[in-house]
Design a protein around this motif. Structure first.
Motif, PDB file in Angstrom:
ATOM      1  N   UNK A  36      56.426  35.905  41.883  1.00 45.14           N
ATOM      2  CA  UNK A  36      57.385  34.876  41.477  1.00 45.14           C
ATOM      3  C   UNK A  36      57.695  35.037  39.991  1.00 45.14           C
ATOM      4  N   UNK A  37      58.982  35.118  39.673  1.00 42.51           N
ATOM      5  CA  UNK A  37      59.413  35.161  38.271  1.00 42.51           C
ATOM      6  C   UNK A  37      60.030  33.806  37.929  1.00 42.51           C
ATOM      7  N   UNK A  38      59.367  33.036  37.067  1.00 41.78           N
ATOM      8  CA  UNK A  38      59.894  31.734  36.660  1.00 41.78           C
ATOM      9  C   UNK A  38      60.702  31.894  35.379  1.00 41.78           C
ATOM     10  N   UNK A  39      61.763  31.117  35.270  1.00 38.05           N
ATOM     11  CA  UNK A  39      62.673  31.236  34.135  1.00 38.05           C
ATOM     12  C   UNK A  39      61.982  30.864  32.824  1.00 38.05           C
ATOM     13  N   UNK A  40      61.101  29.873  32.878  1.00 33.26           N
ATOM     14  CA  UNK A  40      60.328  29.456  31.705  1.00 33.26           C
ATOM     15  C   UNK A  40      59.103  28.705  32.202  1.00 33.26           C
ATOM     16  N   UNK A  41      58.228  28.313  31.295  1.00 34.58           N
ATOM     17  CA  UNK A  41      57.071  27.482  31.657  1.00 34.58           C
ATOM     18  C   UNK A  41      57.372  26.063  31.194  1.00 34.58           C
ATOM     19  N   UNK A  42      57.421  25.116  32.117  1.00 35.33           N
ATOM     20  CA  UNK A  42      57.869  23.769  31.782  1.00 35.33           C
ATOM     21  C   UNK A  42      57.188  22.715  32.644  1.00 35.33           C
ATOM     22  N   UNK A  43      56.873  21.575  32.040  1.00 30.62           N
ATOM     23  CA  UNK A  43      56.329  20.431  32.780  1.00 30.62           C
ATOM     24  C   UNK A  43      57.348  19.948  33.810  1.00 30.62           C
ATOM     25  N   UNK A  44      58.595  20.284  33.581  1.00 29.68           N
ATOM     26  CA  UNK A  44      59.694  20.011  34.512  1.00 29.68           C
ATOM     27  C   UNK A  44      59.377  20.542  35.909  1.00 29.68           C
ATOM     28  N   UNK A  45      58.547  21.568  35.987  1.00 29.92           N
ATOM     29  CA  UNK A  45      58.219  22.215  37.257  1.00 29.92           C
ATOM     30  C   UNK A  45      56.868  21.749  37.807  1.00 29.92           C
ATOM     31  N   UNK A  46      56.442  20.575  37.429  1.00 29.01           N
ATOM     32  CA  UNK A  46      55.120  20.061  37.791  1.00 29.01           C
ATOM     33  C   UNK A  46      54.774  20.165  39.281  1.00 29.01           C
ATOM     34  N   UNK A  47      55.684  19.849  40.217  1.00 31.15           N
ATOM     35  CA  UNK A  47      55.302  19.935  41.632  1.00 31.15           C
ATOM     36  C   UNK A  47      54.896  21.347  42.063  1.00 31.15           C
ATOM     37  N   UNK A  48      55.520  22.360  41.473  1.00 30.14           N
ATOM     38  CA  UNK A  48      55.152  23.746  41.797  1.00 30.14           C
ATOM     39  C   UNK A  48      53.753  24.059  41.284  1.00 30.14           C
ATOM     40  N   UNK A  49      53.486  23.722  40.032  1.00 31.53           N
ATOM     41  CA  UNK A  49      52.162  23.999  39.463  1.00 31.53           C
ATOM     42  C   UNK A  49      51.080  23.192  40.178  1.00 31.53           C
ATOM     43  N   UNK A  50      51.429  21.981  40.580  1.00 32.99           N
ATOM     44  CA  UNK A  50      50.475  21.157  41.320  1.00 32.99           C
ATOM     45  C   UNK A  50      50.142  21.798  42.667  1.00 32.99           C
ATOM     46  N   UNK A  51      51.163  22.369  43.312  1.00 29.52           N
ATOM     47  CA  UNK A  51      50.933  23.041  44.589  1.00 29.52           C
ATOM     48  C   UNK A  51      49.981  24.218  44.420  1.00 29.52           C
ATOM     49  N   UNK A  52      50.124  24.923  43.292  1.00 29.29           N
ATOM     50  CA  UNK A  52      49.215  26.037  42.999  1.00 29.29           C
ATOM     51  C   UNK A  52      47.810  25.506  42.743  1.00 29.29           C
ATOM     52  N   UNK A  53      47.720  24.516  41.856  1.00 24.46           N
ATOM     53  CA  UNK A  53      46.422  23.991  41.434  1.00 24.46           C
ATOM     54  C   UNK A  53      45.664  23.330  42.585  1.00 24.46           C
ATOM     55  N   UNK A  54      46.376  22.704  43.493  1.00 22.27           N
ATOM     56  CA  UNK A  54      45.725  22.018  44.610  1.00 22.27           C
ATOM     57  C   UNK A  54      45.390  22.965  45.766  1.00 22.27           C
ATOM     58  N   UNK A  55      45.732  24.224  45.614  1.00 19.61           N
ATOM     59  CA  UNK A  55      45.373  25.218  46.626  1.00 19.61           C
ATOM     60  C   UNK A  55      46.277  25.248  47.839  1.00 19.61           C
ATOM     61  N   UNK A  56      47.483  24.669  47.716  1.00 19.59           N
ATOM     62  CA  UNK A  56      48.368  24.611  48.877  1.00 19.59           C
ATOM     63  C   UNK A  56      48.921  25.985  49.254  1.00 19.59           C
ATOM     64  N   UNK A  57      49.144  26.846  48.274  1.00 22.99           N
ATOM     65  CA  UNK A  57      49.597  28.201  48.590  1.00 22.99           C
ATOM     66  C   UNK A  57      48.479  28.995  49.253  1.00 22.99           C
ATOM     67  N   UNK A  58      47.272  28.795  48.767  1.00 24.72           N
ATOM     68  CA  UNK A  58      46.105  29.450  49.387  1.00 24.72           C
ATOM     69  C   UNK A  58      45.996  29.058  50.846  1.00 24.72           C
ATOM     70  N   UNK A  59      46.178  27.763  51.121  1.00 23.25           N
ATOM     71  CA  UNK A  59      46.097  27.274  52.495  1.00 23.25           C
ATOM     72  C   UNK A  59      47.116  27.949  53.394  1.00 23.25           C
ATOM     73  N   UNK A  60      48.212  28.368  52.813  1.00 24.83           N
ATOM     74  CA  UNK A  60      49.277  29.021  53.581  1.00 24.83           C
ATOM     75  C   UNK A  60      49.146  30.543  53.581  1.00 24.83           C
ATOM     76  N   UNK A  61      48.029  31.044  53.066  1.00 26.98           N
ATOM     77  CA  UNK A  61      47.808  32.491  53.070  1.00 26.98           C
ATOM     78  C   UNK A  61      48.640  33.238  52.058  1.00 26.98           C
ATOM     79  N   UNK A  62      48.975  32.576  50.954  1.00 31.78           N
ATOM     80  CA  UNK A  62      49.801  33.191  49.919  1.00 31.78           C
ATOM     81  C   UNK A  62      49.038  33.265  48.612  1.00 31.78           C
ATOM     82  N   UNK A  63      49.009  34.448  48.044  1.00 33.63           N
ATOM     83  CA  UNK A  63      48.465  34.647  46.708  1.00 33.63           C
ATOM     84  C   UNK A  63      49.647  34.884  45.770  1.00 33.63           C
TER      85      UNK A  63
END
Length: 333
Positions: A36-63
């Motif tokens: 994944x290439x993100x345009x910038x690093x921003x708190x604006x994208x909190x739901x995405x980072x939260x999904x990473x931090x909470x392990x939701x991508x891991x649960x879906x078999x995605x690294x």
């Protein structure tokens, strides 16, 4: 030269590269690595980072292999050249690519933010604010042709302000230097992203008096974009990706700002968790975070209206050509 022409010239070259590039995935048979290439690093994208931090991508078999491109053109370059499988970037970039008659266009398949993320900050504390207060002032705006500036000018015009005649508009300062320019005394008003707007307010440097996101309405400001070939060839992976994102969106919607801040603080080195919480609360209160991955047609139309008004729309493109909601809809069934 309009920014879309400059961007289109770059994308025309990239399309030639992309034609011979193939997306690849790594990892074990049970896990796929998604770049994944993100345009910038921003708190604006909190739901995405939260999904990473909470392990939701891991649960879906995605690294995830996450890189920050620091620019919309660079994020799209990574996608078109095969350096990324998914790009987190503004939906306007898909229009620039499409205008070059791309054989493998870039398509938005999931929404992340649904408003502009900038705020109007005044140097002086105002007991009451009217947009008329900007007349005759010096306004420190964003880069010409960029989405923040296009939205900024749209909002000013909507409120009866001609940005090129009713005030002194400064657009010559690099994005990264705008906050320091204002802090050093340039401008009566400035258009700022978070967390700089809240930080300036906390420190008494400026005062947040209006939200460009609230004023401009719903826009597919940032979302997840993939090439059409990826949507055709690996929809199952994108479905798992979108399901993980949706879990993050719902989690952020349900949690207090303080808990969200604690979850994503590791993504923001040197930013106090208290400041992150303030920003999350502000974005949440004005509905900036998309609560589902579906990009709405009304928001797409509003985006093109803003671009056209700024003279940066190369051509009108129907919603169903560059927005694919099928994966998001399946995830939400």
């Amino acid at each position: 030269m309009p920014i879309w022409k400059k961007a289109s010239a770059l994308f025309a070259v990239l399309l030639l590269v992309a034609a011979s590039s193939a997306c690849t995935f790594g990892g074990s048979s049970n896990t796929e690595t998604v770049r994944v290439a993100e345009v910038t690093r921003s708190i604006f994208y909190a739901p995405f980072y939260a999904a990473v931090a909470q392990g939701f991508f891991e649960e879906e078999g995605i690294e995830l292999e996450l890189t920050t491109a620091w620019g919309g053109d660079k994020a799209m370059t990574a996608l078109l050249s095969g350096g990324a499988d998914v790009s987190l970037v503004g939906a306007e970039t898909t229009i620039y690519v499409y205008a070059q008659e791309a054989s493998d266009p870039a398509v938005t398949f999931a929404a992340l933010t649904q408003t502009d993320g900038t705020f109007l900050v005044s140097r002086e504390k105002l007991d009451s604010f009217s947009w008329e207060d900007l007349k005759g002032s010096t306004f420190l705006g964003q880069r010409k042709g960029g989405m923040p500036q296009m939205v900024g000018e749209h909002v000013l015009k909507k409120n009866g302000i001609d940005p090129h005649n009713d005030l002194t508009l400064i657009q010559s300062i690099d994005f990264g230097n705008i906050p320091s320019a204002f802090a050093s005394g340039t401008g009566d008003f400035v258009q700022l992203f978070e967390p700089q707007a809240t930080l300036f307010e906390n420190e008494g440097i400026g005062h947040i008096i209006a939200s460009f996101g609230t004023e401009s309405g719903s826009v597919p400001y940032t979302g997840f974009i993939a090439k059409q070939s990826m949507l055709d060839e690996n929809p199952e992976m994108l479905e798992r990706f979108t399901r993980a994102l949706y879990k993050g969106q719902q989690w952020v919607e349900q949690q207090p700002a303080e808990e969200v801040a604690e979850a994503i603080v590791d993504f923001f080195e040197d930013t106090p968790v208290e400041l992150i919480a303030q920003v999350v609360e502000r974005y949440h209160a004005q509905g900036s975070f998309a609560t589902s991955p579906i990009v709405q047609e009304e928001a797409w139309d509003n985006l093109q209206l803003i671009m056209e008004e700024a003279g940066e729309l190369p051509q009108h493109v129907d919603y169903d050509i560059l927005v694919d909601t099928s994966i998001a809809e399946k995830v939400m069934e």
